[in-house]
Design an enzyme around this catalytic site. Structure first.
Site, PDB file in Angstrom:
ATOM      1  N   CYS A   1      -2.728   4.941   2.672  1.00  0.00           N
ATOM      2  CA  CYS A   1      -3.875   4.048   2.431  1.00  0.00           C
ATOM      3  C   CYS A   1      -4.936   4.226   3.514  1.00  0.00           C
ATOM      4  CB  CYS A   1      -3.398   2.598   2.400  1.00  0.00           C
ATOM      5  SG  CYS A   1      -4.733   1.422   2.015  1.00  0.00           S
TER       6      CYS A   1
ATOM      7  N   CYS B   1      -6.030   1.616  -2.033  1.00  0.00           N
ATOM      8  CA  CYS B   1      -5.235   2.821  -2.311  1.00  0.00           C
ATOM      9  C   CYS B   1      -4.598   2.789  -3.694  1.00  0.00           C
ATOM     10  CB  CYS B   1      -4.160   3.008  -1.244  1.00  0.00           C
ATOM     11  SG  CYS B   1      -2.886   1.714  -1.207  1.00  0.00           S
TER      12      CYS B   1
ATOM     13  N   CYS C   1      -2.584  -3.150  -3.407  1.00  0.00           N
ATOM     14  CA  CYS C   1      -3.826  -2.952  -2.652  1.00  0.00           C
ATOM     15  C   CYS C   1      -4.906  -2.393  -3.581  1.00  0.00           C
ATOM     16  CB  CYS C   1      -3.560  -1.972  -1.512  1.00  0.00           C
ATOM     17  SG  CYS C   1      -5.038  -1.443  -0.617  1.00  0.00           S
TER      18      CYS C   1
ATOM     19  N   CYS D   1       0.836  -1.208   0.000  1.00  0.00           N
ATOM     20  CA  CYS D   1       0.000   0.000   0.000  1.00  0.00           C
ATOM     21  C   CYS D   1       0.865   1.249   0.000  1.00  0.00           C
ATOM     22  CB  CYS D   1      -0.878   0.048   1.259  1.00  0.00           C
ATOM     23  SG  CYS D   1      -1.897  -1.403   1.558  1.00  0.00           S
TER      24      CYS D   1
END
Length: 356
Positions: A41, A71, A68, A37
């Site tokens: 995030c 994000c 991810c 991330c």
């Protein structure tokens, strides 16, 4: 561009604060979920012990993490470049697909342009990114009790004939140059971390390497010279033993390897390898630890070279050696494999004994 990262405590504080000044300069890989991330995030923040920090997206992918979906750490480049956007969309829709340059051409893209664009934005090529996606998909399938999909094996072989052709190419020889009744015989088998090539004689295993290891051609040529060209295709009992014991290892049933090995190296190098074989699964040591055990505390660099020269992966567990500060260091099979092996071996870690 790569930035020098501060210490992990500073980065974890930035993660907890969702500090936007680190956007694009650092990423966090969460070992409990397998995703990476941005530090900004919005997802629930992971525990400190589950965090690993990286300077680039390529580092995250090479360590085995996937992007991810909240994000979207790769989104800005995707939004600004239609070619990247379309390829990432295809990859997300089918992460197990085996991509080739011909597929990129079929989509109307120039492979060289795509290669440069992905390297510029992500620090890795699209084909390497696709390979990591296949590997991650295969490892996820394995963790869920399923069979490892063939498509995850970038260096895999679809048939014995394909293996013979690829093997001959590594040695720079035509397939017909190999002897039918050779002293040493080469074969391959799949593992959750990729295809492995094994070379054995009737009594000993001489080589066990991941098929995509960069040093493999040099190692094969050295063995080919040592056996005076008496190298062919097929397998002897030690290769069967290696495959069976590795299967038990990856399934979490046993980390014991007791097949006979032929060690090719100097006496110092072989001494290092013998010490590596005494390291219990689930433990790690540093190069300096190994040097002290040899009675040569000043030979840390020589120990590192011997560790890197290991030609029998996993069974001689060079992956259990870390840097002096506990960080992952060079591994011929790729740091992402080293990380996966260390994570897998937590299952085998010696149980702490408490007094009654």
């Amino acid at each position: 561009m790569r930035f020098d990262l501060p210490d992990d405590d500073t980065l974890y504080s930035a993660l907890m604060a969702r500090d936007p000044s680190w956007d694009g300069r650092a990423y966090v890989g969460v070992t409990s979920t397998g995703v990476f991330c941005r530090l900004t995030c919005p997802a629930r923040k992971p525990k400190r012990e589950n965090c690993q920090f990286f300077a680039t997206i390529a580092d995250c992918l090479n360590a085995g993490f996937r992007a991810c979906k909240r994000c979207c750490p790769m989104a800005p480049a995707a939004q600004s470049d239609p070619a990247i956007s379309s390829l990432l969309a295809k990859l997300e829709a089918d992460p197990t697909r085996r991509w080739r340059e011909a597929d990129i051409v079929a989509m109307g893209h120039d492979p060289s342009t795509i290669r440069r664009a992905f390297k510029r934005h992500f620090g890795t090529t699209f084909l390497d990114m696709a390979r990591q996606a296949r590997l991650q998909a295969g490892l996820t399938t394995l963790a869920q009790g399923g069979k490892v999909i063939d498509a995850q094996l970038e260096a895999g072989f679809d048939s014995p004939a394909a293996f013979r052709e690829a093997f001959a190419k590594l040695l720079g020889l035509p397939p017909g140059a190999f002897e039918a009744n050779a002293m040493l015989r080469a074969d391959w088998f799949d593992t959750p971390l990729g295809a492995m090539i094994a070379i054995s004689d009737p009594g000993h295993l001489h080589l066990l390497e991941f098929a995509d290891r960069k040093a493999l051609p040099t190692e094969l040529k050295r063995i080919h010279k040592a056996c005076k060209g008496s190298l062919g295709f097929g397998r002897f009992a030690p290769t069967d033993q290696a495959e069976a014991q590795l299967e038990a290892f990856f399934q979490g049933r046993s980390a014991q390897f007791d097949l006979p090995l032929a060690l090719h190296g100097t006496e110092f190098t072989k001494a290092v390898w013998r010490i590596l074989q005494t390291l219990p699964a689930g433990t790690t040591q540093s190069y300096s630890d190994i040097a002290r055990r040899l009675g040569r505390p000043d030979a840390v660099r020589a120990v590192a070279r011997a560790n890197g020269a290991n030609q029998i992966a996993i069974i001689i567990p060079c992956h259990r050696v870390l840097g002096a500060d506990g960080t992952l260091t060079g591994y011929g099979g790729g740091l992402w494999r080293k990380q996966k092996l260390i994570e897998l071996e937590r299952h085998y870690a010696p149980k702490e004994r408490h007094p009654a």
